[in-house]
Design a protein around this motif. Structure first.
Motif, PDB file in Angstrom:
ATOM      1  N   ASP A 234      36.651  21.737  50.235  1.00  0.00           N
ATOM      2  CA  ASP A 234      36.003  21.720  48.935  1.00  0.00           C
ATOM      3  C   ASP A 234      36.548  22.898  48.154  1.00  0.00           C
ATOM      4  O   ASP A 234      36.310  24.067  48.517  1.00  0.00           O
ATOM      5  CB  ASP A 234      34.483  21.837  49.074  1.00  0.00           C
ATOM      6  CG  ASP A 234      33.825  20.527  49.472  1.00  0.00           C
ATOM      7  OD1 ASP A 234      34.554  19.531  49.621  1.00  0.00           O
ATOM      8  OD2 ASP A 234      32.598  20.507  49.634  1.00  0.00           O
ATOM      9  N   MET A 235      37.265  22.639  47.079  1.00  0.00           N
ATOM     10  CA  MET A 235      37.906  23.700  46.314  1.00  0.00           C
ATOM     11  C   MET A 235      38.329  23.157  44.965  1.00  0.00           C
ATOM     12  O   MET A 235      38.385  21.938  44.754  1.00  0.00           O
ATOM     13  CB  MET A 235      39.136  24.225  47.059  1.00  0.00           C
ATOM     14  CG  MET A 235      40.234  23.184  47.250  1.00  0.00           C
ATOM     15  SD  MET A 235      41.682  23.837  48.106  1.00  0.00           S
ATOM     16  CE  MET A 235      40.974  24.069  49.721  1.00  0.00           C
ATOM     17  N   THR A 236      38.625  24.065  44.072  1.00  0.00           N
ATOM     18  CA  THR A 236      39.169  23.694  42.777  1.00  0.00           C
ATOM     19  C   THR A 236      40.508  24.386  42.602  1.00  0.00           C
ATOM     20  O   THR A 236      40.597  25.620  42.669  1.00  0.00           O
ATOM     21  CB  THR A 236      38.209  24.084  41.639  1.00  0.00           C
ATOM     22  OG1 THR A 236      36.973  23.374  41.800  1.00  0.00           O
ATOM     23  CG2 THR A 236      38.812  23.711  40.286  1.00  0.00           C
ATOM     24  N   LEU A 237      41.548  23.586  42.418  1.00  0.00           N
ATOM     25  CA  LEU A 237      42.901  24.109  42.265  1.00  0.00           C
ATOM     26  C   LEU A 237      43.167  24.378  40.789  1.00  0.00           C
ATOM     27  O   LEU A 237      43.128  23.462  39.963  1.00  0.00           O
ATOM     28  CB  LEU A 237      43.907  23.101  42.821  1.00  0.00           C
ATOM     29  CG  LEU A 237      43.624  22.608  44.252  1.00  0.00           C
ATOM     30  CD1 LEU A 237      44.652  21.577  44.675  1.00  0.00           C
ATOM     31  CD2 LEU A 237      43.586  23.766  45.233  1.00  0.00           C
ATOM     32  N   ASN A 238      43.406  25.646  40.480  1.00  0.00           N
ATOM     33  CA  ASN A 238      43.575  26.071  39.093  1.00  0.00           C
ATOM     34  C   ASN A 238      44.966  26.628  38.850  1.00  0.00           C
ATOM     35  O   ASN A 238      45.621  27.126  39.767  1.00  0.00           O
ATOM     36  CB  ASN A 238      42.554  27.168  38.737  1.00  0.00           C
ATOM     37  CG  ASN A 238      41.121  26.680  38.764  1.00  0.00           C
ATOM     38  OD1 ASN A 238      40.821  25.631  38.219  1.00  0.00           O
ATOM     39  ND2 ASN A 238      40.238  27.439  39.402  1.00  0.00           N
ATOM     40  N   GLY A 239      45.405  26.584  37.619  1.00  0.00           N
ATOM     41  CA  GLY A 239      46.599  27.311  37.201  1.00  0.00           C
ATOM     42  C   GLY A 239      47.917  26.603  37.411  1.00  0.00           C
ATOM     43  O   GLY A 239      48.943  27.031  36.867  1.00  0.00           O
TER      44      GLY A 239
ATOM     45  N   SER B 263      47.797  20.974  32.299  1.00  0.00           N
ATOM     46  CA  SER B 263      47.341  22.247  32.868  1.00  0.00           C
ATOM     47  C   SER B 263      45.920  22.147  33.395  1.00  0.00           C
ATOM     48  O   SER B 263      45.241  23.156  33.574  1.00  0.00           O
ATOM     49  CB  SER B 263      47.414  23.348  31.798  1.00  0.00           C
ATOM     50  OG  SER B 263      46.626  23.002  30.668  1.00  0.00           O
ATOM     51  N   CYS B 264      45.460  20.929  33.657  1.00  0.00           N
ATOM     52  CA  CYS B 264      44.076  20.718  34.062  1.00  0.00           C
ATOM     53  C   CYS B 264      43.810  21.266  35.466  1.00  0.00           C
ATOM     54  O   CYS B 264      44.705  21.368  36.305  1.00  0.00           O
ATOM     55  CB  CYS B 264      43.739  19.230  34.029  1.00  0.00           C
ATOM     56  SG  CYS B 264      44.799  18.205  35.080  1.00  0.00           S
ATOM     57  N   ALA B 265      42.545  21.610  35.721  1.00  0.00           N
ATOM     58  CA  ALA B 265      42.117  21.972  37.067  1.00  0.00           C
ATOM     59  C   ALA B 265      41.968  20.700  37.896  1.00  0.00           C
ATOM     60  O   ALA B 265      41.691  19.617  37.364  1.00  0.00           O
ATOM     61  CB  ALA B 265      40.790  22.719  37.014  1.00  0.00           C
ATOM     62  N   VAL B 266      42.168  20.833  39.202  1.00  0.00           N
ATOM     63  CA  VAL B 266      42.046  19.679  40.099  1.00  0.00           C
ATOM     64  C   VAL B 266      41.024  20.014  41.182  1.00  0.00           C
ATOM     65  O   VAL B 266      41.330  20.695  42.168  1.00  0.00           O
ATOM     66  CB  VAL B 266      43.405  19.314  40.733  1.00  0.00           C
ATOM     67  CG1 VAL B 266      43.244  18.119  41.669  1.00  0.00           C
ATOM     68  CG2 VAL B 266      44.434  18.997  39.655  1.00  0.00           C
ATOM     69  N   PRO B 267      39.777  19.546  41.018  1.00  0.00           N
ATOM     70  CA  PRO B 267      38.759  19.790  42.041  1.00  0.00           C
ATOM     71  C   PRO B 267      38.903  18.803  43.203  1.00  0.00           C
ATOM     72  O   PRO B 267      39.193  17.624  42.996  1.00  0.00           O
ATOM     73  CB  PRO B 267      37.437  19.559  41.298  1.00  0.00           C
ATOM     74  CG  PRO B 267      37.807  19.331  39.857  1.00  0.00           C
ATOM     75  CD  PRO B 267      39.228  18.870  39.848  1.00  0.00           C
TER      76      PRO B 267
ATOM     77  N   TYR C 205      52.988  27.382  40.452  1.00  0.00           N
ATOM     78  CA  TYR C 205      53.350  26.224  41.274  1.00  0.00           C
ATOM     79  C   TYR C 205      53.122  24.929  40.490  1.00  0.00           C
ATOM     80  O   TYR C 205      52.385  24.898  39.497  1.00  0.00           O
ATOM     81  CB  TYR C 205      52.518  26.172  42.557  1.00  0.00           C
ATOM     82  CG  TYR C 205      52.835  27.256  43.556  1.00  0.00           C
ATOM     83  CD1 TYR C 205      53.911  27.120  44.426  1.00  0.00           C
ATOM     84  CD2 TYR C 205      52.053  28.402  43.636  1.00  0.00           C
ATOM     85  CE1 TYR C 205      54.205  28.107  45.359  1.00  0.00           C
ATOM     86  CE2 TYR C 205      52.335  29.407  44.562  1.00  0.00           C
ATOM     87  CZ  TYR C 205      53.414  29.245  45.411  1.00  0.00           C
ATOM     88  OH  TYR C 205      53.710  30.231  46.330  1.00  0.00           O
ATOM     89  N   ASP C 206      53.728  23.852  40.977  1.00  0.00           N
ATOM     90  CA  ASP C 206      53.492  22.516  40.434  1.00  0.00           C
ATOM     91  C   ASP C 206      52.659  21.714  41.424  1.00  0.00           C
ATOM     92  O   ASP C 206      52.800  21.871  42.648  1.00  0.00           O
ATOM     93  CB  ASP C 206      54.810  21.784  40.176  1.00  0.00           C
ATOM     94  CG  ASP C 206      55.580  22.365  39.003  1.00  0.00           C
ATOM     95  OD1 ASP C 206      54.963  23.054  38.169  1.00  0.00           O
ATOM     96  OD2 ASP C 206      56.808  22.124  38.927  1.00  0.00           O
ATOM     97  N   LEU C 207      51.796  20.857  40.889  1.00  0.00           N
ATOM     98  CA  LEU C 207      50.931  20.021  41.713  1.00  0.00           C
ATOM     99  C   LEU C 207      51.207  18.569  41.359  1.00  0.00           C
ATOM    100  O   LEU C 207      51.079  18.166  40.199  1.00  0.00           O
ATOM    101  CB  LEU C 207      49.465  20.372  41.451  1.00  0.00           C
ATOM    102  CG  LEU C 207      48.412  19.825  42.410  1.00  0.00           C
ATOM    103  CD1 LEU C 207      48.616  20.371  43.818  1.00  0.00           C
ATOM    104  CD2 LEU C 207      47.013  20.182  41.914  1.00  0.00           C
ATOM    105  N   LEU C 208      51.614  17.787  42.364  1.00  0.00           N
ATOM    106  CA  LEU C 208      52.017  16.401  42.144  1.00  0.00           C
ATOM    107  C   LEU C 208      51.274  15.479  43.110  1.00  0.00           C
ATOM    108  O   LEU C 208      50.788  15.926  44.165  1.00  0.00           O
ATOM    109  CB  LEU C 208      53.523  16.234  42.355  1.00  0.00           C
ATOM    110  CG  LEU C 208      54.452  17.092  41.501  1.00  0.00           C
ATOM    111  CD1 LEU C 208      54.811  18.391  42.232  1.00  0.00           C
ATOM    112  CD2 LEU C 208      55.730  16.350  41.147  1.00  0.00           C
ATOM    113  N   PRO C 209      51.183  14.174  42.777  1.00  0.00           N
ATOM    114  CA  PRO C 209      50.561  13.231  43.714  1.00  0.00           C
ATOM    115  C   PRO C 209      51.340  13.172  45.030  1.00  0.00           C
ATOM    116  O   PRO C 209      52.577  13.270  45.042  1.00  0.00           O
ATOM    117  CB  PRO C 209      50.638  11.889  42.987  1.00  0.00           C
ATOM    118  CG  PRO C 209      50.805  12.241  41.541  1.00  0.00           C
ATOM    119  CD  PRO C 209      51.596  13.518  41.529  1.00  0.00           C
ATOM    120  N   GLY C 210      50.629  13.009  46.132  1.00  0.00           N
ATOM    121  CA  GLY C 210      51.285  12.821  47.412  1.00  0.00           C
ATOM    122  C   GLY C 210      52.155  11.575  47.392  1.00  0.00           C
ATOM    123  O   GLY C 210      51.876  10.601  46.679  1.00  0.00           O
TER     124      GLY C 210
END
Length: 381
Positions: A4-9, A20-24, A44-49
């Motif tokens: 359980d976390m929120t990925l920010n930045g 630039s949205c947060a991903v909870p 960092y970049d965040l992409l779909p698996g």
């Protein structure tokens, strides 16, 4: 348990492009509001698996040397680790059921299916099964169908690897001796087997059509492999096989598109810039809009690399290229709960270094499947 976390930045890849949205993340899915501890992923970049619709790179883990099948489940555990390191959060393990024997024979297939069955649920990566059935292997159809039912296989692809032209002339195909010995058969016996299989050609159509009808009625996804012509694709479409895997020509790929079928191309083909067998270039087919999914085929690192290659070549923008390895194959497999970063979707996420494009963390269903290097401090600190 999932985190359980929120990925920010992070720079987040959505179907529309970078955001630039947060991903909870909560309960294994992407939440619609902030939850848990905040994790700063700035830089960092965040992409779909990645969703891999067809891969047989597992073979070297299951049988590292000819005849060396000793640590079956440990081998599949290593496969899961490699998949996660390559950002693949859903993987279709594509296994032959073929007269070719050895790693492509029914005995090895059962070992693979049993191993995935044992490991499923104990690793974060979602490993699924595909049975690749040789069309002329008629005497094994019943056993293959039983395996499909026993292991809950939801994706079946039909292959025909017989060298029909040479067999019709009564000539031995190239490399027959090596192939026979590899499958632990006498070369002459192996040649007679090929001739017998070829001779049963008139029986193949009705048997395949009957099997396809039964599988379609059960909701199994069907595909054909190595379509060459519009007629090939039309025949398989009529049988209910709506996926064209690795079409060898522009004609076949265009026929799939015109008929509303899915097309899977090999990611290694994109990375190489050409087919190693001299078939149609995946880059050219993508440029023509004739690709729905890129698959690892025999090399798990290739899908992510191929997506970026499409961007570098100007074939697609980032969102379009990544869709070929995420949402595209998810749709092909009928998986509506993954492939994009959006509330309610599975928390299948890849954290990537922006400059190097190196995958440094993979979450599958909200669980850590892979993590390496300094990014770990962001999650643990």
């Amino acid at each position: 348990m999932s985190l359980d976390m929120t990925l920010n930045g992070a720079r987040v890849l959505t179907p529309e492009g970078w955001d630039s949205c947060a991903v909870p993340v909560s309960g294994g899915v992407i939440a619609d509001c902030a939850v848990g501890r905040a994790v700063d992923l700035s830089g960092y970049d965040l992409l779909p698996g990645l969703v891999d619709a067809h891969g047989d790179g597992f073979e070297r883990h299951m049988a590292p040397r000819r005849g060396a099948l000793r640590e079956r489940d440990a081998g599949m555990l290593a496969v899961a680790a490699e998949l996660a390191a390559c950002g693949i959060t859903t993987a279709v393990i594509a296994q032959f059921w073929s007269w070719e024997g050895g790693l492509r024979g029914p005995d090895f297939a059962r070992e693979v299916f049993e191993s995935v069955d044992v490991m499923r649920g104990s690793v974060p990566v979602d490993m699924r099964l595909q049975l690749r059935l040789e069309t002329h292997y008629l005497d094994e159809f019943a056993a293959a169908e039983a395996a499909i039912a026993r292991f809950g296989i939801r994706y079946v692809v039909f292959n025909d690897h017989l060298p029909h032209a040479r067999l019709a002339e009564g000539r031995k195909p190239p490399r027959l001796t090596g192939q026979a010995l590899k499958s632990r058969r006498n070369p002459e016996d192996y040649f007679r087997l090929l001739l017998d299989l070829h001779a049963r050609g008139p029986e193949v159509g009705p048997a395949v059509e009957a099997l396809c009808a039964r599988l379609v009625a059960q909701g199994v996804t069907l595909g054909s492999h190595d379509d060459q012509t519009e007629a090939d694709r039309s025949v398989w479409r009529e049988r209910g096989a709506r996926v064209s895997e690795f079409p060898e020509t522009l004609e076949a790929a265009q026929a799939a598109r015109d008929g509303g079928d899915f097309t899977v191309l090999g990611a290694p083909n994109v990375v190489r810039g050409a087919s190693h067998a001299g078939n149609a270039s995946a880059q050219d087919l993508i440029a023509a809009g004739l690709c729905d999914a890129l698959a690892s085929d025999y090399h798990y690192p290739s899908p992510a690399r191929a997506a970026w290659r499409c961007v570098e070549l100007g074939l697609l923008d980032v969102a379009g290229a990544w869709a070929l390895v995420s949402s595209g194959p998810a749709r092909l497999l009928g998986l509506t709960d993954r492939g994009v970063i959006a509330p309610g979707q599975r928390a299948d996420l890849v954290v990537m270094e922006r400059d190097s494009r190196r995958i440094v963390a993979t979450l599958a269903g909200g669980q850590v499947a892979w993590m390496s290097g300094p990014v770990a401090g962001r999650f643990v600190g």
